[in-house]
Each structure stands twice: as structure tokens, then as C-alpha cells.
Design an enzyme around this catalytic site. Structure first.
Site, PDB file in Angstrom:
ATOM      1  N   HIS A   1      53.780 -11.823 -23.207  1.00  0.00           N
ATOM      2  CA  HIS A   1      52.391 -11.350 -23.122  1.00  0.00           C
ATOM      3  C   HIS A   1      51.660 -12.323 -22.220  1.00  0.00           C
ATOM      4  O   HIS A   1      51.875 -13.540 -22.335  1.00  0.00           O
ATOM      5  CB  HIS A   1      51.719 -11.358 -24.500  1.00  0.00           C
ATOM      6  CG  HIS A   1      52.260 -10.337 -25.444  1.00  0.00           C
ATOM      7  ND1 HIS A   1      51.839  -9.021 -25.469  1.00  0.00           N
ATOM      8  CD2 HIS A   1      53.214 -10.424 -26.409  1.00  0.00           C
ATOM      9  CE1 HIS A   1      52.499  -8.353 -26.406  1.00  0.00           C
ATOM     10  NE2 HIS A   1      53.339  -9.180 -26.991  1.00  0.00           N
TER      11      HIS A   1
ATOM     12  N   HIS B   1      64.564  -8.305 -36.460  1.00  0.00           N
ATOM     13  CA  HIS B   1      63.741  -9.498 -36.704  1.00  0.00           C
ATOM     14  C   HIS B   1      63.372  -9.724 -38.178  1.00  0.00           C
ATOM     15  O   HIS B   1      62.212  -9.747 -38.553  1.00  0.00           O
ATOM     16  CB  HIS B   1      62.489  -9.523 -35.830  1.00  0.00           C
ATOM     17  CG  HIS B   1      61.697  -8.235 -35.731  1.00  0.00           C
ATOM     18  ND1 HIS B   1      61.405  -7.450 -36.805  1.00  0.00           N
ATOM     19  CD2 HIS B   1      61.126  -7.623 -34.656  1.00  0.00           C
ATOM     20  CE1 HIS B   1      60.679  -6.418 -36.393  1.00  0.00           C
ATOM     21  NE2 HIS B   1      60.509  -6.506 -35.090  1.00  0.00           N
TER      22      HIS B   1
ATOM     23  N   LYS C   1      65.078   3.428 -31.484  1.00  0.00           N
ATOM     24  CA  LYS C   1      64.249   2.451 -32.183  1.00  0.00           C
ATOM     25  C   LYS C   1      63.123   3.105 -32.953  1.00  0.00           C
ATOM     26  O   LYS C   1      62.327   3.864 -32.382  1.00  0.00           O
ATOM     27  CB  LYS C   1      63.674   1.480 -31.128  1.00  0.00           C
ATOM     28  CG  LYS C   1      62.783   0.370 -31.663  1.00  0.00           C
ATOM     29  CD  LYS C   1      63.562  -0.710 -32.360  1.00  0.00           C
ATOM     30  CE  LYS C   1      62.643  -1.700 -33.050  1.00  0.00           C
ATOM     31  NZ  LYS C   1      62.146  -2.747 -32.152  1.00  0.00           N
TER      32      LYS C   1
ATOM     33  N   ALA D   1      50.533  -9.756 -30.554  1.00  0.00           N
ATOM     34  CA  ALA D   1      51.651 -10.320 -31.317  1.00  0.00           C
ATOM     35  C   ALA D   1      52.861 -10.470 -30.416  1.00  0.00           C
ATOM     36  O   ALA D   1      53.186  -9.556 -29.654  1.00  0.00           O
ATOM     37  CB  ALA D   1      51.995  -9.407 -32.483  1.00  0.00           C
TER      38      ALA D   1
ATOM     39  N   HIS E   1      62.038  -1.419 -36.762  1.00  0.00           N
ATOM     40  CA  HIS E   1      60.980  -2.397 -37.037  1.00  0.00           C
ATOM     41  C   HIS E   1      60.557  -2.139 -38.479  1.00  0.00           C
ATOM     42  O   HIS E   1      59.851  -1.171 -38.759  1.00  0.00           O
ATOM     43  CB  HIS E   1      59.804  -2.251 -36.069  1.00  0.00           C
ATOM     44  CG  HIS E   1      58.741  -3.276 -36.344  1.00  0.00           C
ATOM     45  ND1 HIS E   1      58.393  -4.257 -35.448  1.00  0.00           N
ATOM     46  CD2 HIS E   1      57.989  -3.504 -37.461  1.00  0.00           C
ATOM     47  CE1 HIS E   1      57.464  -5.041 -35.993  1.00  0.00           C
ATOM     48  NE2 HIS E   1      57.196  -4.603 -37.216  1.00  0.00           N
TER      49      HIS E   1
ATOM     50  N   HIS F   1      62.399  -7.820 -25.200  1.00  0.00           N
ATOM     51  CA  HIS F   1      61.336  -7.105 -24.479  1.00  0.00           C
ATOM     52  C   HIS F   1      61.297  -7.611 -23.043  1.00  0.00           C
ATOM     53  O   HIS F   1      61.071  -8.809 -22.809  1.00  0.00           O
ATOM     54  CB  HIS F   1      59.981  -7.347 -25.145  1.00  0.00           C
ATOM     55  CG  HIS F   1      59.924  -6.820 -26.543  1.00  0.00           C
ATOM     56  ND1 HIS F   1      59.584  -5.525 -26.855  1.00  0.00           N
ATOM     57  CD2 HIS F   1      60.223  -7.420 -27.736  1.00  0.00           C
ATOM     58  CE1 HIS F   1      59.662  -5.342 -28.163  1.00  0.00           C
ATOM     59  NE2 HIS F   1      60.047  -6.485 -28.721  1.00  0.00           N
ATOM     60  N   LEU F   2      61.534  -6.702 -22.107  1.00  0.00           N
ATOM     61  CA  LEU F   2      61.497  -7.090 -20.688  1.00  0.00           C
ATOM     62  C   LEU F   2      60.239  -6.596 -19.989  1.00  0.00           C
ATOM     63  O   LEU F   2      59.925  -7.051 -18.893  1.00  0.00           O
ATOM     64  CB  LEU F   2      62.719  -6.533 -19.946  1.00  0.00           C
ATOM     65  CG  LEU F   2      64.047  -7.244 -20.174  1.00  0.00           C
ATOM     66  CD1 LEU F   2      65.172  -6.497 -19.440  1.00  0.00           C
ATOM     67  CD2 LEU F   2      63.991  -8.696 -19.698  1.00  0.00           C
ATOM     68  N   ARG F   3      59.541  -5.600 -20.596  1.00  0.00           N
ATOM     69  CA  ARG F   3      58.394  -4.942 -19.932  1.00  0.00           C
ATOM     70  C   ARG F   3      58.848  -4.329 -18.617  1.00  0.00           C
ATOM     71  O   ARG F   3      59.976  -3.917 -18.480  1.00  0.00           O
ATOM     72  CB  ARG F   3      57.221  -5.922 -19.725  1.00  0.00           C
ATOM     73  CG  ARG F   3      56.919  -6.839 -20.900  1.00  0.00           C
ATOM     74  CD  ARG F   3      56.557  -6.144 -22.185  1.00  0.00           C
ATOM     75  NE  ARG F   3      56.081  -7.117 -23.170  1.00  0.00           N
ATOM     76  CZ  ARG F   3      56.127  -6.943 -24.474  1.00  0.00           C
ATOM     77  NH1 ARG F   3      56.633  -5.843 -24.997  1.00  0.00           N
ATOM     78  NH2 ARG F   3      55.658  -7.872 -25.288  1.00  0.00           N
TER      79      ARG F   3
ATOM     80  N   ASN G   1      59.376  -0.125 -25.991  1.00  0.00           N
ATOM     81  CA  ASN G   1      57.934   0.042 -26.271  1.00  0.00           C
ATOM     82  C   ASN G   1      57.072  -0.257 -25.056  1.00  0.00           C
ATOM     83  O   ASN G   1      56.184  -1.101 -25.091  1.00  0.00           O
ATOM     84  CB  ASN G   1      57.517  -0.810 -27.478  1.00  0.00           C
ATOM     85  CG  ASN G   1      57.707  -2.303 -27.270  1.00  0.00           C
ATOM     86  OD1 ASN G   1      58.534  -2.729 -26.465  1.00  0.00           O
ATOM     87  ND2 ASN G   1      56.932  -3.107 -27.986  1.00  0.00           N
TER      88      ASN G   1
ATOM     89  N   HIS H   1      67.953  -7.890 -29.117  1.00  0.00           N
ATOM     90  CA  HIS H   1      66.563  -7.422 -29.254  1.00  0.00           C
ATOM     91  C   HIS H   1      65.707  -8.165 -28.237  1.00  0.00           C
ATOM     92  O   HIS H   1      65.369  -9.328 -28.430  1.00  0.00           O
ATOM     93  CB  HIS H   1      66.040  -7.687 -30.681  1.00  0.00           C
ATOM     94  CG  HIS H   1      64.658  -7.157 -30.925  1.00  0.00           C
ATOM     95  ND1 HIS H   1      64.328  -6.442 -32.056  1.00  0.00           N
ATOM     96  CD2 HIS H   1      63.512  -7.229 -30.199  1.00  0.00           C
ATOM     97  CE1 HIS H   1      63.044  -6.113 -32.015  1.00  0.00           C
ATOM     98  NE2 HIS H   1      62.519  -6.587 -30.887  1.00  0.00           N
TER      99      HIS H   1
ATOM    100  N   ASP I   1      63.928 -11.123 -29.797  1.00  0.00           N
ATOM    101  CA  ASP I   1      62.590 -10.509 -29.809  1.00  0.00           C
ATOM    102  C   ASP I   1      61.664 -11.256 -28.856  1.00  0.00           C
ATOM    103  O   ASP I   1      60.449 -11.281 -29.066  1.00  0.00           O
ATOM    104  CB  ASP I   1      62.004 -10.468 -31.228  1.00  0.00           C
ATOM    105  CG  ASP I   1      60.804  -9.538 -31.336  1.00  0.00           C
ATOM    106  OD1 ASP I   1      60.616  -8.693 -30.447  1.00  0.00           O
ATOM    107  OD2 ASP I   1      60.053  -9.678 -32.313  1.00  0.00           O
TER     108      ASP I   1
HETATM  109  C1  NCD Z   1      56.727  -7.173 -29.961  1.00  0.00           C
HETATM  110  C2  NCD Z   1      56.148  -6.914 -28.589  1.00  0.00           C
HETATM  111  O1  NCD Z   1      55.378  -7.738 -28.078  1.00  0.00           O
HETATM  112  O2  NCD Z   1      56.468  -5.886 -27.982  1.00  0.00           O
HETATM  113  N1  NCD Z   1      55.922  -8.172 -30.619  1.00  0.00           N
HETATM  114  C3  NCD Z   1      56.276  -8.932 -31.686  1.00  0.00           C
HETATM  115  O3  NCD Z   1      55.436  -9.696 -32.163  1.00  0.00           O
HETATM  116  N2  NCD Z   1      57.468  -8.890 -32.203  1.00  0.00           N
HETATM  117  C4  NCD Z   1      56.809  -5.913 -30.744  1.00  0.00           C
HETATM  118  C5  NCD Z   1      57.867  -5.886 -31.812  1.00  0.00           C
HETATM  119  O4  NCD Z   1      58.965  -6.414 -31.664  1.00  0.00           O
HETATM  120  O5  NCD Z   1      57.620  -5.289 -32.862  1.00  0.00           O
HETATM  121 ZN    ZN Z   2      60.528  -6.712 -30.616  1.00  0.00          ZN
HETATM  122 ZN    ZN Z   3      59.395  -5.145 -33.916  1.00  0.00          ZN
END
Ligand code: NCD
Ligand code: ZN
Ligand code: ZN
Length: 354
Positions: A254, A177, A102, A266, A139, A18-20, A44, A16, A250
Site C-alpha cells: 500500500h 493467514h 478465493k 490494512a 479469508h 498481493h502484487l497489484r 483482489n 499468498h 500476504d
Molecule cells: C490485504 C490487501 O492489502 O489486499 N490486506 C491485509 O491486511 N491482509 C487483503 C487480505 O489479504 O485480506
Molecule cells: Zn492477502
Molecule cells: Zn485476506
């Protein structure tokens, strides 16, 4: 027994992540590839990665951004929406690069993202996923403002996940998560096609970390950190050796100004020290010998992918975490433990520990 000084394990995967995209991706990718062989890349983005074509293109951008000579396999997840249909499921399962779909309930997602408004509308797609054996990643939180934020996960289990598991008994489901005792119990009691990822921040921190001497925006993530009894139970489950629980950081980059903000985003960024922090958590539980199963075997087995054959070695030793990670011209990311120390360190690839 002598305290363990080094630990060698099969190269881990992050189920899990996030790479953006763009500059942020270029800045964070090396943090993940330094120790993970593969990662399930979350869809996302703005707009979300909702079609196989978008996933193939995104995967191409990730591969193009890899540091020279680095081997890393991005595994793609598609963003489930009400419009997702059986034909797209078939296309995804043929693609060879999409390994999951997802579910973000509507309202969880950041502004501008659709999410799923009513899970019933996705039943045809879920039936097709069950047929094609394409996993659903979840999620697991409700978003009603009438439900207390600390109860969002456990309410989701009763309202949405339990009926889903009953209706699609062969669908492989990963509850992402997990943060509560109830989620641990749900996954433990569910059949083997239901598993969970566990972040290192939910293993190491309870909700007091949100208010340590003042409000701590870098500890704010969703699901929000819970009280100590939940943290202890999540740690116990993840370190128990049960193959239903596996590593998913996860890690969520940011930019600093979007977290240190009157309405902060978040997400916790942990990729810079992920496997090292998991080692801390497993050591805390007296379960260092079970880290390899959790980090390198259980996820691959669940997703029916081969286990990695390379290894990594960790050695005991404090190292300082940077205050900031620069992101090109755009700004900077504040990593977890910024300015603090981590108790385990990753040995350079191929290097023998001292
Ligand atoms: C995640 C994100 O920043 O994309 N943020 C988080 O707090 N976990 C979103 C997600 O995993 O639901
Ligand atoms: Zn996530
Ligand atoms: Zn999530």
C-alpha cells in the site's frame, strides 16, 4: 551444538501474495522473485480478477513485468462472487493457470469489491470445485460489526468454515493467514484436505506491535494481530513440521500515504525480507531444520505441483532494511522493519557463503 551459520533449502514458494498492477507491481515483483519460484497471486484488484480471461491477461502483465532473465511462475486465483458458476469452474480447471478460487466475505474487501454476501449462494460453484478438485482459498473472518474485531476469525470457523468442510468433504480448502489458536486447532483437527497459510508477521508479532510507543499503521493488517498466546500458538504450528501449514506472506503493498492516514489501509509489506524473516521465526522456535518443509515442500504438495529443484542459501548476518521502497512516480512503500535490521541474509544466486 554449534550455532548454524548457513541454511540451504529448495527454492520456496509464496502461497499468498498481493502484487497489484501497473507501477506498484513493477516495484514489488523483484522483491518476490529474488527468492520465490512461484506465488499464488491474489485477485483482489479493482475490479477483481473474476474470470479466466481476466486471470490470463493479468498473468501476462505479471510475466511482462518480470526483470530480464528472471524465472518466476505466477499461479492465479480467481475472485469468488455470487455470480461464479459451474461452467466457470470447469473453464478455470481446464485453463492450466488458475490454481484456486478465493473467498472474501462481503465487507472484508476494500470499497468497490463485491465479496460473497451469503456463502449458500456459492454452493453450486463449490460443488463444481469439489468435482474438479479446484482448491478454495479463504479469508476467514466474519464482518458483522457486532462481532469483536479480535473474534472475527474464530467466529468464522464456527459459522462458516465448519459447515463448509462438512458439506464439501472432498473440497481442498486453504484457510489463509491464520492468526488464532482456534484456527490452528481447527486446521489440525480437520481432514487432510484442509490446510493453512501462515504469514511471517503473525509468527513474529503480537498486538502490542500495533501500539509500540504510538499507533503503528504499518503493523495494521487483516486479520489484525492477536494477543501473545495466539502468536505463540501460530508460531508453534507453523514450525511443527505438520504439512498442513505452509508459507504465505500476504505481502500487501500500500502506498505510504494510504497507510499513514486517518483511515489507513490494512496490509503489511514483507516481500523484501520474507524468507529471511521466516528464518528468524523458525530460529526463535528452535526449528530451522523445518523451514524447508514449510517454505518449499508443504504448499507444493498440497497444491499437487512439483517441488522446486533449485535451491537458495541463507547466511547468518545482520543487514539494514531500507526506510522506503520507491514506486515509480506514484510514491513509496514502507516495508516491515523499515530502518531496522534482519538477522538472516539471502546469498546471491549461485554464490557460496563465506
Ligand atoms: C490485504 C490487501 O492489502 O489486499 N490486506 C491485509 O491486511 N491482509 C487483503 C487480505 O489479504 O485480506
Ligand atoms: Zn492477502
Ligand atoms: Zn485476506
Amino acid at each position: 551444538m554449534a550455532t548454524r551459520q548457513t541454511l540451504t533449502l529448495a527454492k520456496p514458494d509464496d502461497w499468498h501474495l498481493h502484487l497489484r498492477d501497473g507501477e506498484v507491481m513493477a516495484a514489488v515483483l523483484p522483491q518476490t522473485t529474488r527468492c520465490f519460484a512461484r506465488a499464488m497471486v491474489m485477485p483482489n484488484l479493482h475490479p477483481p480478477i473474476a474470470t479466466v480471461e481476466q486471470a490470463v491477461a493479468y498473468r501476462g502483465r505479471i510475466l511482462a513485468a518480470l526483470p530480464p532473465g528472471v524465472r518466476f511462475t505466477p499461479l492465479m486465483a480467481l475472485y469468488l462472487s455470487d455470480a461464479f458458476d459451474a461452467a466457470q469452474v470447469a473453464q478455470a480447471s481446464r485453463s492450466g493457470c488458475v490454481h484456486g478460487v478465493k473467498l472474501y466475505p462481503k465487507g472484508i474487501a476494500t470499497a468497490g469489491q463485491p465479496g460473497v454476501s451469503a456463502i449458500e449462494r456459492c454452493y453450486p460453484a463449490l460443488a463444481a470445485m469439489e468435482e474438479h478438485d479446484l482448491p478454495l482459498l479463504v479469508h476467514g473472518e466474519v464482518t458483522s460489526t457486532l462481532v469483536d474485531i479480535f473474534d472475527r476469525e474464530r467466529t468464522f470457523l464456527d459459522e462458516t468454515l465448519a459447515p463448509l468442510v462438512a458439506r464439501f468433504p472432498r473440497l481442498r480448502i486453504v484457510l489463509e493467514h491464520i492468526s488464532t489458536t482456534e484456527a490452528v486447532r481447527f486446521v489440525e483437527q480437520a481432514p487432510p484436505n484442509v490446510a493453512a497459510t501462515v504469514t511471517v508477521h503473525h509468527m513474529l508479532m503480537n498486538r502490542n506491535s500495533l501500539f509500540e510507543g504510538g499507533i503503528r499503521p504499518h503493523h495494521y493488517c487483516i486479520p489484525v494481530l492477536k494477543r501473545e498466546s495466539h502468536r505463540a500458538e501460530v508460531l508453534r504450528a507453523a514450525t511443527s513440521g505438520n504439512p498442513k501449514f505452509f508459507l504465505g506472506t500476504d505481502s500487501a503493498p500500500h502506498l505510504r500515504h494510504t497507510k499513514e492516514n486517518a483511515c489507513g489501509c490494512a496490509g503489511a509489506f514483507t516481500a523484501h525480507a520474507a524468507i529471511e524473516l521466516y528464518a528468524e521465526a523458525f530460529e526463535m522456535a528452535g526449528a530451522l531444520d523445518r523451514l524447508e518443509g514449510f517454505a518449499s515442500h508443504h504448499g507444493a504438495d498440497f497444491y499437487r505441483l512439483p517441488r522446486n529443484t533449485e535451491t537458495i542459501t541463507l547466511e547468518r548476518g545482520q543487514w539494514p532494511v531500507a526506510e522506503r521502497i520507491a514506486v515509480g512516480e506514484a510514491g513509496e512503500i514502507v516495508p516491515l522493519r523499515a530502518g531496522g535490521t534482519v538477522a538472516w541474509r539471502l546469498c546471491a544466486a549461485g554464490a557460496q557463503p563465506a
